[in-house]
Design a protein around this motif. Structure first.
Motif, PDB file in Angstrom:
ATOM      1  N   ILE A  44      33.130  61.354  12.792  1.00  0.00           N
ATOM      2  CA  ILE A  44      33.330  60.046  13.425  1.00  0.00           C
ATOM      3  C   ILE A  44      34.594  59.376  12.859  1.00  0.00           C
ATOM      4  O   ILE A  44      35.311  58.680  13.576  1.00  0.00           O
ATOM      5  CB  ILE A  44      32.076  59.136  13.240  1.00  0.00           C
ATOM      6  N   VAL A  48      38.271  57.928  14.687  1.00  0.00           N
ATOM      7  CA  VAL A  48      38.917  56.641  14.407  1.00  0.00           C
ATOM      8  C   VAL A  48      40.324  56.846  13.845  1.00  0.00           C
ATOM      9  O   VAL A  48      41.267  56.141  14.216  1.00  0.00           O
ATOM     10  CB  VAL A  48      38.034  55.827  13.435  1.00  0.00           C
ATOM     11  N   GLU A  51      42.771  57.583  16.552  1.00  0.00           N
ATOM     12  CA  GLU A  51      43.179  56.357  17.237  1.00  0.00           C
ATOM     13  C   GLU A  51      44.247  55.596  16.455  1.00  0.00           C
ATOM     14  O   GLU A  51      45.232  55.116  17.016  1.00  0.00           O
ATOM     15  CB  GLU A  51      41.946  55.468  17.302  1.00  0.00           C
TER      16      GLU A  51
ATOM     17  N   MET B   1      40.159  50.298  16.792  1.00  0.00           N
ATOM     18  CA  MET B   1      38.814  50.794  17.084  1.00  0.00           C
ATOM     19  C   MET B   1      38.091  49.784  17.968  1.00  0.00           C
ATOM     20  O   MET B   1      37.897  48.656  17.554  1.00  0.00           O
ATOM     21  CB  MET B   1      38.076  50.971  15.754  1.00  0.00           C
ATOM     22  N   PRO B   2      37.732  50.150  19.197  1.00  0.00           N
ATOM     23  CA  PRO B   2      37.123  49.163  20.092  1.00  0.00           C
ATOM     24  C   PRO B   2      35.659  48.863  19.725  1.00  0.00           C
ATOM     25  O   PRO B   2      34.877  49.768  19.435  1.00  0.00           O
ATOM     26  CB  PRO B   2      37.202  49.830  21.468  1.00  0.00           C
ATOM     27  N   HIS B  12      30.404  50.033  18.159  1.00  0.00           N
ATOM     28  CA  HIS B  12      31.637  50.815  18.282  1.00  0.00           C
ATOM     29  C   HIS B  12      31.512  51.707  19.513  1.00  0.00           C
ATOM     30  O   HIS B  12      30.513  52.389  19.675  1.00  0.00           O
ATOM     31  CB  HIS B  12      31.830  51.668  17.024  1.00  0.00           C
ATOM     32  N   GLN B  14      33.898  54.177  22.562  1.00  0.00           N
ATOM     33  CA  GLN B  14      35.157  54.805  22.967  1.00  0.00           C
ATOM     34  C   GLN B  14      35.099  55.014  24.470  1.00  0.00           C
ATOM     35  O   GLN B  14      34.040  55.340  25.008  1.00  0.00           O
ATOM     36  CB  GLN B  14      35.344  56.155  22.269  1.00  0.00           C
ATOM     37  N   ASP B  31      26.341  60.488  15.840  1.00  0.00           N
ATOM     38  CA  ASP B  31      27.261  59.426  16.242  1.00  0.00           C
ATOM     39  C   ASP B  31      28.059  59.929  17.438  1.00  0.00           C
ATOM     40  O   ASP B  31      27.882  61.078  17.867  1.00  0.00           O
ATOM     41  CB  ASP B  31      28.181  58.994  15.085  1.00  0.00           C
ATOM     42  N   LEU B  32      28.950  59.078  17.964  1.00  0.00           N
ATOM     43  CA  LEU B  32      29.631  59.423  19.217  1.00  0.00           C
ATOM     44  C   LEU B  32      30.592  60.600  19.078  1.00  0.00           C
ATOM     45  O   LEU B  32      31.066  61.138  20.084  1.00  0.00           O
ATOM     46  CB  LEU B  32      30.341  58.197  19.810  1.00  0.00           C
ATOM     47  N   ASP B  54      28.295  54.266  19.510  1.00  0.00           N
ATOM     48  CA  ASP B  54      27.416  54.538  18.376  1.00  0.00           C
ATOM     49  C   ASP B  54      26.177  53.669  18.501  1.00  0.00           C
ATOM     50  O   ASP B  54      26.276  52.443  18.619  1.00  0.00           O
ATOM     51  CB  ASP B  54      28.131  54.201  17.050  1.00  0.00           C
ATOM     52  N   TYR B  60      29.908  53.589  13.423  1.00  0.00           N
ATOM     53  CA  TYR B  60      30.585  52.340  13.053  1.00  0.00           C
ATOM     54  C   TYR B  60      29.913  51.104  13.656  1.00  0.00           C
ATOM     55  O   TYR B  60      30.461  50.006  13.591  1.00  0.00           O
ATOM     56  CB  TYR B  60      32.052  52.395  13.482  1.00  0.00           C
TER      57      TYR B  60
END
Lengths: 91, 285
Positions: A44, A48, A51, B1-2, B12, B14, B31-32, B54, B60
């Motif tokens: 994960i 990030v 990004e 991070m959106p 969190h 994506q 998690d994603l 997530d 996150y």
């Protein structure tokens, strides 16, 4: 923007990873440093970090391909040097 | 991070691609990133707007102390869709993510186009399955044993019990367990283990056998060839009005990891052409 050298990319990565998401990593980061086993990051975090790097370099990079390759690896780990090489190829 | 706020928490997520919406829901303790590792984000993004997030307590996203039943998670999913302006979506859930996806379809059927269930087993359907066949649980028990954690063989995959044991490891055994699973995984397990997630995930929380059987949407039961939950797959196909089963070859419980190409091909086929006619197919048991 001119293509950064491998050494410049390694410096960028060291800066980003040294204080990634508030997690301090005090050891030296080099091409042989393992993303998961040494830096204690997880897949994960790779999403990030990908990004952050795209935003740092101001362009889209095929991180999806790198993630998928990682998914096929038995140890699911990645050397910082491999990430430098990936970035050098695509920047 | 959106991030997006929903139900007073920060999630969190994506998002990639454009087209009809698909939302991806990972399983417990995951998690994603699973959706990147199996290329679902990359491939589905060519024809859909794909959103992965997530779950509460994972990745996150925020980690509340309680509220981890499938009803709670389903409420998060619909609230997140509201926040992100997703009016109607196909939803894909892996393992417990499938329970969440189906529960959301029960609570808000108008918001979903189709449901893909990747190898879930449902608390309300646990009587269908034979514990002794679950090789995944046996392997996991063996790994835990080698790392110093003894898990009961009398209990079904019992996250509550597992968390309880991990939280009470002493120094030496904690070190061995940490070496076995890795530090990030251990930290995530400890964080989630302090919540009510383990026990909450075992309750029906309103997702009863009757409600499961009444889901009148196109449903794909996507199970691994050697899944421990094939009785659940058979139940779903027999009882849901618009459900069909597809089998991922060379996979057990974790098809997205064990055979990502096979998993993705069947998923894409279904999303391109979900079964249309309502009630056209109802198999007798």
């Amino acid at each position: 923007m001119s293509t950064p050298s491998g050494a410049e990319i390694l410096t960028d990565l060291t800066n980003l990873l040294g204080n990634f998401q508030g997690r301090e990593y005090s050891g030296a980061i080099g091409p042989e440093t393992r993303f998961f086993a040494d830096l204690g990051l997880a897949s994960i975090d790779a999403v990030v970090l990908g990004e952050m790097l795209q935003s740092h370099y101001g362009r889209d990079l095929p991180f999806g391909d790198l993630m998928a390759e990682l998914g096929r690896r038995a140890d699911r780990d990645l050397l910082v040097g491999e990430l430098v090489e990936f970035l050098r190829r695509h920047l | 991070m959106p991030f997006s706020s929903a139900n007073g928490m920060r999630f969190h997520y994506q998002q990639t691609g454009s087209g009809p919406d698909v939302v991806l829901v990972h399983g417990l303790t995951g998690d994603l990133s699973i959706w990147f590792l199996c290329r679902a984000m990359q491939e589905l993004g060519g024809s859909h707007r794909v959103t992965a997030y997530d779950l509460r307590g994972h990745g996150y996203s925020d980690v509340p102390p309680d509220g981890y039943t499938s009803a709670d998670h389903a409420g998060d999913l619909v609230a997140l869709m509201d926040q992100l302006g997703i009016d109607r979506a196909s939803v894909v859930g892996h393992s417990y993510g499938g329970v969440i996806a189906l529960h959301a379809a029960v609570l808000a059927p108008g918001r979903f186009e189709a449901v893909v269930l990747s190898d879930p087993y449902f608390p309300a359907l646990r009587h269908l399955e034979d514990v002794s066949r679950w090789g995944h649980w046996r392997d996991f028990r063996q790994e835990a044993h080698e790392a110093g954690v003894e898990l009961s063989d009398e209990h079904w995959y019992d996250l509550g019990l597992f968390f309880d044991q991990v939280l009470h490891l002493d120094g030496e055994r904690l070190l061995r367990f940490r070496q076995a699973v890795g530090l990030p995984a251990l930290n995530r397990l400890l964080r989630l283990g302090r919540t009510t997630c383990g026990d909450d995930s075992k309750v029906e929380a309103g997702l009863t056998v009757e409600r499961i059987a009444r889901v009148d949407l196109p449903v794909l039961a996507l199970y691994g060839e050697s899944s421990p939950f094939l009785a659940t797959a058979a139940f779903l196909e027999a009882h849901l009005p618009r459900c069909r089963t597809a089998i991922v070859p060379d996979a057990k419980h974790r098809a997205p990891e064990e055979n990502p190409e096979g998993f993705l091909r069947l998923l894409q086929e279904f999303l391109a052409r979900p079964p249309r006619p309502a009630g056209a197919r109802r198999l007798a048991t």
